[in-house]
Design a protein around this motif. Structure first.
Motif, PDB file in Angstrom:
ATOM      1  N   ARG A  35       0.828  -1.215   0.000  1.00 56.11           N
ATOM      2  CA  ARG A  35       0.000   0.000   0.000  1.00 56.11           C
ATOM      3  C   ARG A  35       0.862   1.265   0.000  1.00 56.11           C
ATOM      4  O   ARG A  35       0.360   2.365   0.181  1.00 56.11           O
ATOM      5  CB  ARG A  35      -0.919  -0.005   1.221  1.00 56.11           C
ATOM      6  CG  ARG A  35      -1.944  -1.127   1.213  1.00 56.11           C
ATOM      7  CD  ARG A  35      -2.981  -0.985   2.311  1.00 56.11           C
ATOM      8  NE  ARG A  35      -2.462  -0.941   3.661  1.00 56.11           N
ATOM      9  CZ  ARG A  35      -2.243  -1.992   4.438  1.00 56.11           C
ATOM     10  NH1 ARG A  35      -2.476  -3.211   3.984  1.00 56.11           N
ATOM     11  NH2 ARG A  35      -1.784  -1.834   5.676  1.00 56.11           N
ATOM     12  N   GLY A  36       2.179   1.080  -0.164  1.00 53.85           N
ATOM     13  CA  GLY A  36       3.071   2.234  -0.265  1.00 53.85           C
ATOM     14  C   GLY A  36       3.671   2.732   1.034  1.00 53.85           C
ATOM     15  O   GLY A  36       4.297   3.786   1.064  1.00 53.85           O
ATOM     16  N   VAL A  37       3.484   1.986   2.116  1.00 52.09           N
ATOM     17  CA  VAL A  37       4.053   2.380   3.407  1.00 52.09           C
ATOM     18  C   VAL A  37       5.369   1.628   3.589  1.00 52.09           C
ATOM     19  O   VAL A  37       5.377   0.393   3.616  1.00 52.09           O
ATOM     20  CB  VAL A  37       3.098   2.053   4.578  1.00 52.09           C
ATOM     21  CG1 VAL A  37       3.717   2.453   5.906  1.00 52.09           C
ATOM     22  CG2 VAL A  37       1.753   2.720   4.374  1.00 52.09           C
ATOM     23  N   GLU A  38       6.460   2.356   3.701  1.00 52.19           N
ATOM     24  CA  GLU A  38       7.773   1.723   3.854  1.00 52.19           C
ATOM     25  C   GLU A  38       7.992   1.310   5.302  1.00 52.19           C
ATOM     26  O   GLU A  38       8.294   2.133   6.160  1.00 52.19           O
ATOM     27  CB  GLU A  38       8.885   2.678   3.392  1.00 52.19           C
ATOM     28  CG  GLU A  38       8.983   2.797   1.887  1.00 52.19           C
ATOM     29  CD  GLU A  38       9.241   1.464   1.198  1.00 52.19           C
ATOM     30  OE1 GLU A  38      10.099   0.681   1.665  1.00 52.19           O
ATOM     31  OE2 GLU A  38       8.558   1.189   0.191  1.00 52.19           O
ATOM     32  N   VAL A  39       7.804   0.028   5.565  1.00 49.19           N
ATOM     33  CA  VAL A  39       8.020  -0.544   6.885  1.00 49.19           C
ATOM     34  C   VAL A  39       8.505  -1.975   6.703  1.00 49.19           C
ATOM     35  O   VAL A  39       8.032  -2.679   5.814  1.00 49.19           O
ATOM     36  CB  VAL A  39       6.735  -0.466   7.749  1.00 49.19           C
ATOM     37  CG1 VAL A  39       5.596  -1.229   7.141  1.00 49.19           C
ATOM     38  CG2 VAL A  39       6.990  -0.897   9.169  1.00 49.19           C
ATOM     39  N   ALA A  59      11.206   1.747   9.754  1.00 52.04           N
ATOM     40  CA  ALA A  59      10.049   2.486   9.243  1.00 52.04           C
ATOM     41  C   ALA A  59      10.323   3.976   9.288  1.00 52.04           C
ATOM     42  O   ALA A  59      11.241   4.435   9.977  1.00 52.04           O
ATOM     43  CB  ALA A  59       8.802   2.168  10.065  1.00 52.04           C
ATOM     44  N   GLY A  60       9.491   4.717   8.594  1.00 56.51           N
ATOM     45  CA  GLY A  60       9.618   6.168   8.566  1.00 56.51           C
ATOM     46  C   GLY A  60       9.063   6.852   9.792  1.00 56.51           C
ATOM     47  O   GLY A  60       9.439   7.978  10.096  1.00 56.51           O
ATOM     48  N   SER A  61       8.170   6.165  10.529  1.00 56.87           N
ATOM     49  CA  SER A  61       7.584   6.808  11.708  1.00 56.87           C
ATOM     50  C   SER A  61       7.132   5.771  12.727  1.00 56.87           C
ATOM     51  O   SER A  61       6.852   4.615  12.386  1.00 56.87           O
ATOM     52  CB  SER A  61       6.385   7.676  11.317  1.00 56.87           C
ATOM     53  OG  SER A  61       5.264   6.861  11.025  1.00 56.87           O
ATOM     54  N   VAL A  62       7.038   6.207  13.961  1.00 56.61           N
ATOM     55  CA  VAL A  62       6.535   5.355  15.019  1.00 56.61           C
ATOM     56  C   VAL A  62       5.076   4.985  14.750  1.00 56.61           C
ATOM     57  O   VAL A  62       4.638   3.871  15.072  1.00 56.61           O
ATOM     58  CB  VAL A  62       6.710   6.034  16.401  1.00 56.61           C
ATOM     59  CG1 VAL A  62       5.830   7.257  16.539  1.00 56.61           C
ATOM     60  CG2 VAL A  62       6.455   5.048  17.539  1.00 56.61           C
TER      61      VAL A  62
END
Length: 87
Positions: A35-39, A59-62
């Motif tokens: 879905r495009g979330v880099e994790v 990941a880019g964010s918590v």
């Protein structure tokens, strides 16, 4: 991307439960990337005497890490930025 450590308290969990939790984290990370979330799930360390598990994600964010664990149905006591210290 930042490395994040997810702390889990897993009293009574057995090896099959640990394997299922790991599979759920890996699967949800793949779905989120779709879905495009880099994790990314990196690895876990299990301390059986303390019934605690530390899981590492990139990941880019918590919020992305929390969303992954929530969607996978994995409990956690905390999520914090982490750094690997290699010799």
């Amino acid at each position: 991307m930042t490395m994040w450590m997810v702390e889990r308290e897993l009293p009574g969990i057995d090896q099959a439960g640990l394997a299922a939790a790991q599979a759920a984290a890996i699967s949800e990370a793949e779905a989120m990337r779709g879905r495009g979330v880099e994790v990314r799930y990196l690895k876990s360390i299990w301390a059986p005497e303390r019934e605690r598990c530390m899981c590492l994600f990139e990941a880019g964010s918590v919020d992305d890490v929390k969303a992954l664990n929530d969607a996978a149905g994995l409990p956690y006591a905390g999520v914090t930025a982490a750094a690997e210290l290699a010799p």
